[in-house]
Design a protein around this motif. Structure first.
Motif, PDB file in Angstrom:
ATOM      1  N   TYR A  42       0.836  -1.198   0.000  1.00  0.00           N
ATOM      2  CA  TYR A  42       0.000   0.000   0.000  1.00  0.00           C
ATOM      3  C   TYR A  42       0.878   1.257   0.000  1.00  0.00           C
ATOM      4  O   TYR A  42       0.588   2.228  -0.705  1.00  0.00           O
ATOM      5  CB  TYR A  42      -0.920  -0.023   1.214  1.00  0.00           C
ATOM      6  CG  TYR A  42      -1.965   1.072   1.242  1.00  0.00           C
ATOM      7  CD1 TYR A  42      -2.357   1.743   0.095  1.00  0.00           C
ATOM      8  CD2 TYR A  42      -2.572   1.423   2.445  1.00  0.00           C
ATOM      9  CE1 TYR A  42      -3.328   2.744   0.133  1.00  0.00           C
ATOM     10  CE2 TYR A  42      -3.538   2.413   2.496  1.00  0.00           C
ATOM     11  CZ  TYR A  42      -3.901   3.083   1.349  1.00  0.00           C
ATOM     12  OH  TYR A  42      -4.857   4.074   1.396  1.00  0.00           O
ATOM     13  N   THR A 101      -8.558  -0.585  13.256  1.00  0.00           N
ATOM     14  CA  THR A 101      -9.719  -1.176  12.584  1.00  0.00           C
ATOM     15  C   THR A 101     -10.812  -0.128  12.360  1.00  0.00           C
ATOM     16  O   THR A 101     -11.712  -0.333  11.547  1.00  0.00           O
ATOM     17  CB  THR A 101     -10.308  -2.349  13.388  1.00  0.00           C
ATOM     18  OG1 THR A 101     -10.716  -1.891  14.674  1.00  0.00           O
ATOM     19  CG2 THR A 101      -9.290  -3.474  13.537  1.00  0.00           C
ATOM     20  N   THR A 111      -9.997   2.984   4.563  1.00  0.00           N
ATOM     21  CA  THR A 111     -10.571   1.633   4.564  1.00  0.00           C
ATOM     22  C   THR A 111      -9.522   0.558   4.320  1.00  0.00           C
ATOM     23  O   THR A 111      -9.645  -0.550   4.848  1.00  0.00           O
ATOM     24  CB  THR A 111     -11.671   1.513   3.498  1.00  0.00           C
ATOM     25  OG1 THR A 111     -11.145   1.883   2.208  1.00  0.00           O
ATOM     26  CG2 THR A 111     -12.836   2.429   3.832  1.00  0.00           C
ATOM     27  N   ARG A 112      -8.507   0.854   3.550  1.00  0.00           N
ATOM     28  CA  ARG A 112      -7.452  -0.129   3.291  1.00  0.00           C
ATOM     29  C   ARG A 112      -6.704  -0.460   4.581  1.00  0.00           C
ATOM     30  O   ARG A 112      -6.437  -1.625   4.885  1.00  0.00           O
ATOM     31  CB  ARG A 112      -6.504   0.419   2.228  1.00  0.00           C
ATOM     32  CG  ARG A 112      -5.387  -0.520   1.795  1.00  0.00           C
ATOM     33  CD  ARG A 112      -5.806  -1.419   0.649  1.00  0.00           C
ATOM     34  NE  ARG A 112      -4.623  -2.031   0.040  1.00  0.00           N
ATOM     35  CZ  ARG A 112      -3.996  -1.558  -1.032  1.00  0.00           C
ATOM     36  NH1 ARG A 112      -4.455  -0.451  -1.629  1.00  0.00           N
ATOM     37  NH2 ARG A 112      -2.947  -2.182  -1.529  1.00  0.00           N
ATOM     38  N   ALA A 140      -7.844  -0.050   7.628  1.00  0.00           N
ATOM     39  CA  ALA A 140      -8.797  -0.717   8.514  1.00  0.00           C
ATOM     40  C   ALA A 140      -8.927  -2.196   8.177  1.00  0.00           C
ATOM     41  O   ALA A 140      -9.006  -3.052   9.072  1.00  0.00           O
ATOM     42  CB  ALA A 140     -10.156  -0.028   8.426  1.00  0.00           C
ATOM     43  N   GLU A 141      -8.933  -2.524   6.899  1.00  0.00           N
ATOM     44  CA  GLU A 141      -9.052  -3.925   6.478  1.00  0.00           C
ATOM     45  C   GLU A 141      -7.809  -4.728   6.844  1.00  0.00           C
ATOM     46  O   GLU A 141      -7.904  -5.871   7.311  1.00  0.00           O
ATOM     47  CB  GLU A 141      -9.298  -3.988   4.966  1.00  0.00           C
ATOM     48  CG  GLU A 141     -10.680  -3.502   4.557  1.00  0.00           C
ATOM     49  CD  GLU A 141     -10.801  -3.320   3.053  1.00  0.00           C
ATOM     50  OE1 GLU A 141      -9.781  -3.514   2.340  1.00  0.00           O
ATOM     51  OE2 GLU A 141     -11.910  -2.979   2.587  1.00  0.00           O
ATOM     52  N   ILE A 142      -6.632  -4.143   6.630  1.00  0.00           N
ATOM     53  CA  ILE A 142      -5.387  -4.830   6.991  1.00  0.00           C
ATOM     54  C   ILE A 142      -5.339  -5.049   8.502  1.00  0.00           C
ATOM     55  O   ILE A 142      -4.985  -6.136   8.979  1.00  0.00           O
ATOM     56  CB  ILE A 142      -4.164  -4.027   6.532  1.00  0.00           C
ATOM     57  CG1 ILE A 142      -4.130  -3.918   5.003  1.00  0.00           C
ATOM     58  CG2 ILE A 142      -2.875  -4.669   7.043  1.00  0.00           C
ATOM     59  CD1 ILE A 142      -3.066  -2.979   4.469  1.00  0.00           C
ATOM     60  N   ALA A 184      -7.820  -5.271  10.633  1.00  0.00           N
ATOM     61  CA  ALA A 184      -8.817  -6.261  11.061  1.00  0.00           C
ATOM     62  C   ALA A 184      -8.300  -7.681  10.876  1.00  0.00           C
ATOM     63  O   ALA A 184      -8.576  -8.572  11.689  1.00  0.00           O
ATOM     64  CB  ALA A 184     -10.112  -6.054  10.298  1.00  0.00           C
ATOM     65  N   LYS A 185      -7.566  -7.908   9.813  1.00  0.00           N
ATOM     66  CA  LYS A 185      -6.980  -9.227   9.577  1.00  0.00           C
ATOM     67  C   LYS A 185      -5.795  -9.479  10.507  1.00  0.00           C
ATOM     68  O   LYS A 185      -5.678 -10.544  11.112  1.00  0.00           O
ATOM     69  CB  LYS A 185      -6.527  -9.342   8.126  1.00  0.00           C
ATOM     70  CG  LYS A 185      -5.805 -10.646   7.791  1.00  0.00           C
ATOM     71  CD  LYS A 185      -5.340 -10.662   6.347  1.00  0.00           C
ATOM     72  CE  LYS A 185      -4.691 -11.998   5.989  1.00  0.00           C
ATOM     73  NZ  LYS A 185      -3.460 -12.240   6.780  1.00  0.00           N
TER      74      LYS A 185
END
Length: 250
Positions: free
Chosen positions: A56, A114, A119-120, A122-124, A126-127
Motif C-alpha cells: 500500500y 480497525t 478503509t485499506r 482498517a481492512e489490513i 482487522a486481519k
C-alpha cells in the motif's frame, strides 16, 4: 517531503518486517520443535502484515516501488521501524520479552486502526489483529513460565525485560506526522494506548513474579531513520540476494 500516509505505512510495515526477520533467525535453534514452529509462524504472520502495509505504501508513493523494492532496496537510514524490533535476539528469554512488549502494543494499535477512516488500513488491521492476539498469548505465557520458573529462568527473563524497557516509550511517541493523520482519523493516537498497555503489561509481569522497572534512559529515533549498527548488519544479510540480482524475477 514524502506523503505523510506513505511515511506512516512504512512505519507500520517496517516494524513487522524487521521483527519477522529477527524471528526467522531462530529457525532450527529454538528449545523444541513445537516452539520452533511457533516462532516461525509468528514471523510469517508479521511478514504477511509487512507485505500488505508496504504494498500500500508503494501505491501511495507512486514511484513504481512495490513491497519487494521497499523491503530489499532501501538502506538502514530509510527504514522507519521502532528501535525495539531491530535489537538482536539474545537468548530465548530476551526474544520472548521483546515479543511480549511489541505484540501487546501492536494488538492495541491494530484494534484502534480497525476504525481508521482509511478503509485499506482498517481492512489490513482487522486481519492482522487476529494474528497478533495469538502472539500476545504465546509471549505472555513464556514470560510467566520463565519468570515464575527456576532461579535461572527467572534471572534471564528479568534481564531480558530490563534490556527492552528503554525502547518501550518510542512505540507510544506521537510526532507531528502522526498527529496530523490521527486528526483526520487515519492513524491511531498512540498516546491513548499507553494506559491499557501498562495495565496489561503489569498484570503479566507481576504474575511472572518479576518487577516493572522502566528505563531511566529511554531511547528513540527509529521513526526518523536513526538506527543502531545492528540493523545495518541484519539488512546486509536480508538483502544480499535481491541486491546481487536486482533484475531477477521469481
Amino acid at each position: 517531503m514524502a506523503d505523510p500516509l506513505f511515511e506512516y505505512l512504512q512505519r507500520l510495515g517496517d516494524d513487522s518486517l524487521i521483527l519477522a526477520q529477527r524471528l526467522c533467525e531462530w529457525c532450527g535453534r529454538a528449545p523444541s520443535v513445537e516452539v520452533d514452529l511457533s516462532i516461525a509462524n509468528m514471523g510469517l504472520d508479521l511478514l504477511g502484515q509487512a507485505q500488505l502495509f508496504l504494498a500500500y505504501a508503494g501505491e501511495i508513493e507512486g514511484k513504481g516501488r512495490d513491497e519487494d523494492a521497499l523491503a530489499y532496496h532501501r538502506d538502514a537510514a530509510e527504514f522507519r521501524n521502532c528501535l525495539l524490533v531491530e535489537q538482536p535476539n539474545g537468548d530465548f528469554a530476551q526474544t520472548m520479552a521483546r515479543q511480549f512488549l511489541f505484540s501487546l502494543h501492536r494488538e492495541l494499535l491494530l484494534e484502534a486502526l480497525t476504525a481508521s477512516s482509511d478503509t485499506r488500513i482498517a481492512e489490513i488491521a482487522a486481519k492482522a489483529v487476529k494474528e497478533v492476539r495469538y502472539h500476545v498469548e504465546l509471549s505472555s505465557d513464556w514470560v510467566i513460565r520463565l519468570g515464575d520458573g527456576t532461579d535461572e529462568s527467572h534471572r534471564r527473563m528479568e534481564e531480558g525485560l530490563d534490556w527492552f524497557w528503554r525502547f518501550v516509550d518510542e512505540m507510544f511517541e506521537l510526532d507531528a506526522l502522526e498527529t496530523e493523520l490521527a486528526s483526520s482519523g487515519i492513524a491511531a493516537d498512540r498516546r491513548a494506548l499507553r494506559g491499557e498497555f501498562d495495565r496489561r503489561m503489569t498484570e503479566v509481569v507481576e504474575r511472572a513474579t518479576l518487577e516493572v522497572k522502566p528505563s531511566q534512559w529511554p531511547l528513540s529515533g527509529g521513526r526518523r531513520g536513526r538506527h543502531g549498527e545492528e540493523l545495518s548488519r541484519m539488512l546486509a544479510e536480508m538483502q544480499v540476494l535481491a541486491r546481487a540480482y536486482p533484475d531477477a524475477r521469481w
